[in-house]
Design a protein around this motif. Structure first.
Motif, PDB file in Angstrom:
ATOM      1  N   GLN A  23       0.839  -1.195   0.000  1.00 43.83           N
ATOM      2  CA  GLN A  23       0.000   0.000   0.000  1.00 43.83           C
ATOM      3  C   GLN A  23       0.871   1.241   0.000  1.00 43.83           C
ATOM      4  O   GLN A  23       1.809   1.364   0.775  1.00 43.83           O
ATOM      5  CB  GLN A  23      -0.908   0.004   1.237  1.00 43.83           C
ATOM      6  CG  GLN A  23      -1.898   1.161   1.269  1.00 43.83           C
ATOM      7  CD  GLN A  23      -2.806   1.114   2.488  1.00 43.83           C
ATOM      8  OE1 GLN A  23      -2.645   0.256   3.344  1.00 43.83           O
ATOM      9  NE2 GLN A  23      -3.757   2.031   2.575  1.00 43.83           N
ATOM     10  N   ASP A  29       1.122  12.132   4.385  1.00 46.44           N
ATOM     11  CA  ASP A  29       0.324  11.310   5.297  1.00 46.44           C
ATOM     12  C   ASP A  29       1.209  10.510   6.251  1.00 46.44           C
ATOM     13  O   ASP A  29       0.848  10.297   7.415  1.00 46.44           O
ATOM     14  CB  ASP A  29      -0.593  10.375   4.514  1.00 46.44           C
ATOM     15  CG  ASP A  29      -1.767  11.102   3.878  1.00 46.44           C
ATOM     16  OD1 ASP A  29      -2.088  12.220   4.345  1.00 46.44           O
ATOM     17  OD2 ASP A  29      -2.362  10.564   2.925  1.00 46.44           O
ATOM     18  N   ASP A 214      -4.902   6.832  14.826  1.00 43.28           N
ATOM     19  CA  ASP A 214      -6.028   6.024  14.356  1.00 43.28           C
ATOM     20  C   ASP A 214      -5.672   5.484  12.972  1.00 43.28           C
ATOM     21  O   ASP A 214      -5.792   6.180  11.964  1.00 43.28           O
ATOM     22  CB  ASP A 214      -7.294   6.886  14.288  1.00 43.28           C
ATOM     23  CG  ASP A 214      -7.716   7.406  15.652  1.00 43.28           C
ATOM     24  OD1 ASP A 214      -7.687   6.623  16.615  1.00 43.28           O
ATOM     25  OD2 ASP A 214      -8.062   8.602  15.750  1.00 43.28           O
ATOM     26  N   ILE A 215      -5.223   4.226  12.924  1.00 42.44           N
ATOM     27  CA  ILE A 215      -4.749   3.654  11.659  1.00 42.44           C
ATOM     28  C   ILE A 215      -5.629   2.502  11.181  1.00 42.44           C
ATOM     29  O   ILE A 215      -5.238   1.720  10.314  1.00 42.44           O
ATOM     30  CB  ILE A 215      -3.286   3.169  11.790  1.00 42.44           C
ATOM     31  CG1 ILE A 215      -3.139   2.144  12.933  1.00 42.44           C
ATOM     32  CG2 ILE A 215      -2.358   4.362  12.033  1.00 42.44           C
ATOM     33  CD1 ILE A 215      -1.746   1.537  13.017  1.00 42.44           C
ATOM     34  N   GLY A 216      -6.842   2.406  11.717  1.00 41.43           N
ATOM     35  CA  GLY A 216      -7.728   1.292  11.388  1.00 41.43           C
ATOM     36  C   GLY A 216      -8.132   1.202   9.935  1.00 41.43           C
ATOM     37  O   GLY A 216      -8.488   0.117   9.458  1.00 41.43           O
ATOM     38  N   ASP A 217      -8.103   2.321   9.202  1.00 41.31           N
ATOM     39  CA  ASP A 217      -8.539   2.312   7.801  1.00 41.31           C
ATOM     40  C   ASP A 217      -7.458   1.848   6.832  1.00 41.31           C
ATOM     41  O   ASP A 217      -7.745   1.637   5.645  1.00 41.31           O
ATOM     42  CB  ASP A 217      -9.016   3.712   7.395  1.00 41.31           C
ATOM     43  CG  ASP A 217     -10.317   4.108   8.082  1.00 41.31           C
ATOM     44  OD1 ASP A 217     -11.042   3.201   8.526  1.00 41.31           O
ATOM     45  OD2 ASP A 217     -10.589   5.321   8.184  1.00 41.31           O
ATOM     46  N   TYR A 218      -6.231   1.683   7.322  1.00 43.77           N
ATOM     47  CA  TYR A 218      -5.160   1.236   6.433  1.00 43.77           C
ATOM     48  C   TYR A 218      -5.215  -0.281   6.254  1.00 43.77           C
ATOM     49  O   TYR A 218      -5.648  -1.015   7.150  1.00 43.77           O
ATOM     50  CB  TYR A 218      -3.802   1.663   6.982  1.00 43.77           C
ATOM     51  CG  TYR A 218      -3.556   3.142   6.850  1.00 43.77           C
ATOM     52  CD1 TYR A 218      -3.017   3.675   5.681  1.00 43.77           C
ATOM     53  CD2 TYR A 218      -3.906   4.025   7.871  1.00 43.77           C
ATOM     54  CE1 TYR A 218      -2.812   5.045   5.546  1.00 43.77           C
ATOM     55  CE2 TYR A 218      -3.701   5.391   7.748  1.00 43.77           C
ATOM     56  CZ  TYR A 218      -3.162   5.889   6.579  1.00 43.77           C
ATOM     57  OH  TYR A 218      -2.973   7.245   6.437  1.00 43.77           O
ATOM     58  N   LYS A 219      -4.769  -0.735   5.088  1.00 43.48           N
ATOM     59  CA  LYS A 219      -4.819  -2.160   4.757  1.00 43.48           C
ATOM     60  C   LYS A 219      -3.619  -2.877   5.364  1.00 43.48           C
ATOM     61  O   LYS A 219      -2.642  -3.209   4.679  1.00 43.48           O
ATOM     62  CB  LYS A 219      -4.861  -2.339   3.239  1.00 43.48           C
ATOM     63  CG  LYS A 219      -6.107  -1.736   2.598  1.00 43.48           C
ATOM     64  CD  LYS A 219      -6.062  -1.823   1.085  1.00 43.48           C
ATOM     65  CE  LYS A 219      -7.271  -1.151   0.463  1.00 43.48           C
ATOM     66  NZ  LYS A 219      -7.207  -1.181  -1.039  1.00 43.48           N
ATOM     67  N   LYS A 225      -2.243  -3.403  13.279  1.00 44.93           N
ATOM     68  CA  LYS A 225      -2.934  -2.116  13.441  1.00 44.93           C
ATOM     69  C   LYS A 225      -3.919  -2.056  14.604  1.00 44.93           C
ATOM     70  O   LYS A 225      -4.427  -0.971  14.926  1.00 44.93           O
ATOM     71  CB  LYS A 225      -3.663  -1.758  12.151  1.00 44.93           C
ATOM     72  CG  LYS A 225      -4.845  -2.662  11.803  1.00 44.93           C
ATOM     73  CD  LYS A 225      -5.476  -2.193  10.496  1.00 44.93           C
ATOM     74  CE  LYS A 225      -6.680  -3.045  10.116  1.00 44.93           C
ATOM     75  NZ  LYS A 225      -7.288  -2.572   8.852  1.00 44.93           N
ATOM     76  N   SER A 226      -4.195  -3.166  15.231  1.00 44.36           N
ATOM     77  CA  SER A 226      -5.190  -3.137  16.296  1.00 44.36           C
ATOM     78  C   SER A 226      -4.658  -3.795  17.566  1.00 44.36           C
ATOM     79  O   SER A 226      -4.036  -4.862  17.496  1.00 44.36           O
ATOM     80  CB  SER A 226      -6.457  -3.862  15.828  1.00 44.36           C
ATOM     81  OG  SER A 226      -7.450  -3.845  16.823  1.00 44.36           O
ATOM     82  N   ASP A 228      -5.303   0.446  18.351  1.00 47.67           N
ATOM     83  CA  ASP A 228      -4.592   1.663  17.992  1.00 47.67           C
ATOM     84  C   ASP A 228      -5.204   2.832  18.758  1.00 47.67           C
ATOM     85  O   ASP A 228      -6.033   2.639  19.651  1.00 47.67           O
ATOM     86  CB  ASP A 228      -4.637   1.895  16.483  1.00 47.67           C
ATOM     87  CG  ASP A 228      -6.074   2.124  15.987  1.00 47.67           C
ATOM     88  OD1 ASP A 228      -7.028   1.861  16.759  1.00 47.67           O
ATOM     89  OD2 ASP A 228      -6.252   2.570  14.836  1.00 47.67           O
TER      90      ASP A 228
END
Length: 259
Positions: A23, A29, A214-219, A225-226, A228
């Motif tokens: 990704q 960002d 908050d990085i939950g939306d990244y693939k 990521k959890s 976070d």
């Protein structure tokens, strides 16, 4: 009673871990995710009056010089080379360049180094660069990443400087690094830290500021990521409270080797 020291360390770097999973994240960002996590992290450190060590890439420092200068007033700034990206071709000159960048911003000499992603590299020249300690060893077995079970799990002189390995649980060599912190139940992780601190009288713990964003939306894989954001920030605060209750003294890496 023997004093118990905790070195709370953070790899202050670009949020480039999505590159490992195909990704692309813009440099803008990458910086902003890390800065968002830093905002939460610094509130916890300030609340408990803890001095930490930030292993900082020269690239991140150049883009965020005001933050680095402010951090250096209370915390230790150490080198994390120039770039963290897995696509960057690491060179020894990256270390010296990063040291110059960090010193030009903070006005202070750089004493420590941690290799990005704890990759293997030639340590023999570090002391000649003015490095007094390295923290680039995780003396455990991590499938697909490294097998360092032959490494000394205790702080020791090596190649003319002090090596401060990332903490592992005595005997079993279970790592107490960032992924364990994220994925183990809070009570279990904190208990393993207390056991290790009681046995060895020191803890070297390392995390990343971007984890507290908050990085939950990244693939990214769930185990990366959890949790976070605020949830992980709360886990850090509970860990600090647990170690303080045990009588731990939080110190920077330079302070530790000075002792």
């Amino acid at each position: 009673m023997t004093e118990k020291f905790v070195m709370l360390t953070f790899d202050l770097e670009e949020f480039d871990i999505p590159e490992e999973y195909g990704q692309t994240v813009s440099e803008y960002d990458q910086m902003n995710v890390t800065l968002s996590g830093m905002e939460r992290l610094l509130k916890v450190l300030e609340k408990h009056q803890i001095n930490a060590t930030f292993f900082t890439t020269g690239n991140f420092a150049r883009y965020n010089s005001s933050l680095i200068k402010k951090l250096a007033e209370k915390h230790e700034i150490a080198s994390h080379a120039m770039y963290h990206s897995p696509t960057h071709d690491f060179k020894e000159s990256d270390i010296e360049e990063s040291m110059l960048v960090l010193k030009s911003i903070t006005g202070k000499d750089v004493s420590g180094f941690r290799m990005p992603r704890l990759r293997s590299f030639d340590r023999s020249k570090l002391s000649g660069m003015g490095i007094r300690y390295s923290s680039s060893t995780n003396p455990t077995y991590l499938p697909g990443r490294y097998n360092s079970l032959d490494k000394n799990p205790l702080p020791a002189m090596q190649d003319g400087m002090m090596e401060l390995p990332c903490s592992t649980v005595p005997v079993f060599r279970f790592p107490l690094f960032w992924l364990s912190f994220k994925n183990l139940p809070t009570g279990l992780y904190n208990s393993l830290c207390r056991i290790t601190l009681n046995s060895r009288k020191n803890l070297m713990l390392y995390y990343h500021p971007w984890e507290f964003a908050d990085i939950g939306d990244y693939k990214l894989p769930g185990y990366v990521k959890s949790p976070d954001g605020e949830k992980l920030t709360s886990k850090l605060e509970l860990l600090i409270q647990s170690l303080l209750a045990q009588g731990a003294t939080f110190v920077t890496c330079s302070k530790f080797i000075g002792n």
